[in-house]
Design an enzyme around this catalytic site. Sequence first.
Site, PDB file in Angstrom:
ATOM      1  CB  SER A  68      -0.833  -0.001   1.241  1.00 37.18           C
ATOM      2  OG  SER A  68      -1.417   1.279   1.346  1.00 37.18           O
ATOM      3  CE1 TYR A 124      -3.998  -2.431   4.973  1.00 38.79           C
ATOM      4  CE2 TYR A 124      -3.218  -0.287   4.566  1.00 38.79           C
ATOM      5  CZ  TYR A 124      -3.550  -1.173   4.114  1.00 38.79           C
ATOM      6  OH  TYR A 124      -3.958  -1.371   2.815  1.00 38.79           O
TER       7      TYR A 124
HETATM    8  N1  LIG Z   1      -8.759  -0.613  -1.347  1.00 39.53           N
HETATM    9  C1  LIG Z   1      -7.575   0.226  -0.970  1.00 39.53           C
HETATM   10  O1  LIG Z   1      -7.669   1.525  -0.816  1.00 39.53           O
HETATM   11  C2  LIG Z   1      -6.292  -0.232  -0.726  1.00 39.53           C
HETATM   12  C3  LIG Z   1      -5.094   0.385  -1.054  1.00 39.53           C
HETATM   13  C4  LIG Z   1      -3.938  -0.073  -0.772  1.00 39.53           C
HETATM   14  C5  LIG Z   1      -3.805  -1.447  -0.567  1.00 39.53           C
HETATM   15  N2  LIG Z   1      -4.770  -2.425  -0.503  1.00 39.53           N
HETATM   16  C6  LIG Z   1      -4.707  -3.688  -0.187  1.00 39.53           C
HETATM   17  O2  LIG Z   1      -5.288  -4.407  -1.393  1.00 39.53           O
HETATM   18  C7  LIG Z   1      -6.088  -5.666  -0.714  1.00 39.53           C
HETATM   19  C8  LIG Z   1      -7.509  -5.775  -1.089  1.00 39.53           C
HETATM   20  O3  LIG Z   1      -8.140  -4.562  -0.390  1.00 39.53           O
HETATM   21  P1  LIG Z   1      -9.548  -4.406  -0.587  1.00 39.53           P
HETATM   22  O4  LIG Z   1      -9.708  -2.825  -0.458  1.00 39.53           O
HETATM   23  O5  LIG Z   1     -10.110  -5.263  -1.757  1.00 39.53           O
HETATM   24  O6  LIG Z   1     -10.107  -4.881   0.906  1.00 39.53           O
HETATM   25  P2  LIG Z   1     -11.317  -6.256   1.314  1.00 39.53           P
HETATM   26  O7  LIG Z   1     -11.335  -6.163   2.841  1.00 39.53           O
HETATM   27  O8  LIG Z   1     -12.555  -6.017   0.510  1.00 39.53           O
HETATM   28  O9  LIG Z   1     -10.410  -7.385   0.848  1.00 39.53           O
HETATM   29  C9  LIG Z   1      -9.518  -8.109   1.731  1.00 39.53           C
HETATM   30  C10 LIG Z   1     -10.044  -9.677   1.518  1.00 39.53           C
HETATM   31  O10 LIG Z   1      -9.243 -10.334   2.550  1.00 39.53           O
HETATM   32  C11 LIG Z   1      -9.843 -11.219   3.082  1.00 39.53           C
HETATM   33  N3  LIG Z   1      -9.321 -11.882   4.415  1.00 39.53           N
HETATM   34  C12 LIG Z   1      -9.049 -10.990   5.488  1.00 39.53           C
HETATM   35  N4  LIG Z   1      -8.547 -11.808   6.594  1.00 39.53           N
HETATM   36  C13 LIG Z   1      -8.312 -13.271   5.906  1.00 39.53           C
HETATM   37  C14 LIG Z   1      -7.713 -14.368   6.034  1.00 39.53           C
HETATM   38  N5  LIG Z   1      -6.963 -14.592   7.455  1.00 39.53           N
HETATM   39  N6  LIG Z   1      -7.566 -15.471   5.439  1.00 39.53           N
HETATM   40  C15 LIG Z   1      -8.003 -15.344   4.218  1.00 39.53           C
HETATM   41  N7  LIG Z   1      -8.751 -13.970   3.513  1.00 39.53           N
HETATM   42  C16 LIG Z   1      -8.699 -13.014   4.477  1.00 39.53           C
HETATM   43  C17 LIG Z   1     -11.311 -10.493   3.631  1.00 39.53           C
HETATM   44  O11 LIG Z   1     -12.124 -11.506   3.904  1.00 39.53           O
HETATM   45  C18 LIG Z   1     -11.400  -9.897   2.425  1.00 39.53           C
HETATM   46  O12 LIG Z   1     -12.273 -10.622   1.466  1.00 39.53           O
HETATM   47  C19 LIG Z   1      -5.531  -5.595   0.826  1.00 39.53           C
HETATM   48  O13 LIG Z   1      -4.382  -6.242   0.741  1.00 39.53           O
HETATM   49  C20 LIG Z   1      -5.334  -4.219   1.149  1.00 39.53           C
HETATM   50  O14 LIG Z   1      -4.521  -3.982   1.994  1.00 39.53           O
HETATM   51  C21 LIG Z   1      -6.176  -1.714  -0.660  1.00 39.53           C
END
Ligand SMILES: NC(=O)c1ccc[n+]([C@@H]2O[C@H](COP(=O)([O-])OP(=O)(O)OC[C@H]3O[C@@H](n4cnc5c(N)ncnc54)[C@H](O)[C@@H]3O)[C@@H](O)[C@H]2O)c1
Length: 253
Positions: free
Chosen positions: A146, A159
């Site tokens: 991120s 985080y």
């Molecule tokens: N959305 C953003 O702004 C953003 C920005 C930078 C990075 N990210 C990263 O992108 C990725 C996806 O983000 P998102 O926005 O789709 O979030 P999200 O919360 O929709 O997706 C994360 C998924 O991981 C799953 N998860 C959590 N713990 C778990 C575990 N122990 N085992 C298996 N699955 C598990 C959740 O159930 C969820 O479906 C993440 O790594 C997040 O940190 C997101």
Amino acid sequence: MQTNPLLAGKVAIVTGAAQGIGATYALALAGAGASVVLCDVMDPQVTVDAVRAAGGTAIGRITDVTDEAQVAQLVAAAIDAYGQVDILVNNAALFGGLPRKRFTEITADEWDRVMIVNTRAVFITSKAVAPHMSERRSGRIVNVASTTVHNGTPFLLHYVASKGAVMAMTRSMARELGEFGIAVNCLAPGLTMSDAAKTGSSAVALERAVQARSFKREQLPDDLIGPLLFLASDESGFMTGQTLVIDGGTTMV
Ligand SMILES: NC(=O)c1ccc[n+]([C@@H]2O[C@H](COP(=O)([O-])OP(=O)(O)OC[C@H]3O[C@@H](n4cnc5c(N)ncnc54)[C@H](O)[C@@H]3O)[C@@H](O)[C@H]2O)c1
């Protein structure tokens, strides 16, 4: 569905694929011709159905990626179904549901939980596929970090620390796995309009993110597809240990 020949016949595991950006990655990899193995703590069947409806090949398993035994079963299921694992996308994380608060208010338990999911899972899943990939002398691991790490984003210290660790782990894993033909790279998105980000971020924060970009618009999950396919394919064949920042030109490294 258009097939990118670079990914035809490849097999990709995507963690955290039940929803959000992980579901977008799954659909993109399948659309590019890979068979996808989807996991999440929630049932990923909805994404499996979406991949199949689009003409792709997928299986899904409920898996807690912090649990070594469950991850071993996931990798075994992938090899059983498709014979190999070529790509691992470490996308699962605790993110959207995390309350924004000063670090002085984050409890040690909250800290530990975020670290366990966001860093230990990357360690466990990568450790689980590495022997198989090493044997085949081929593999691509994409860790999702991120830009909060670059930006010093406040009120999410656990985080931010976890994603900084993911970038650091990417470099060390790349050094260890290069001799076995395995690339390890990192994708660092800026604030991206997944449901988790929409519900977890204030309107002010979302607007501030837009204004900080060179491209002054919302960042969408689809903006990450090209970079993900690049890192997952041999298009980035001689690239390892790197972090690719995708944030519309907010961070310039
Ligand atoms: N959305 C953003 O702004 C953003 C920005 C930078 C990075 N990210 C990263 O992108 C990725 C996806 O983000 P998102 O926005 O789709 O979030 P999200 O919360 O929709 O997706 C994360 C998924 O991981 C799953 N998860 C959590 N713990 C778990 C575990 N122990 N085992 C298996 N699955 C598990 C959740 O159930 C969820 O479906 C993440 O790594 C997040 O940190 C997101």
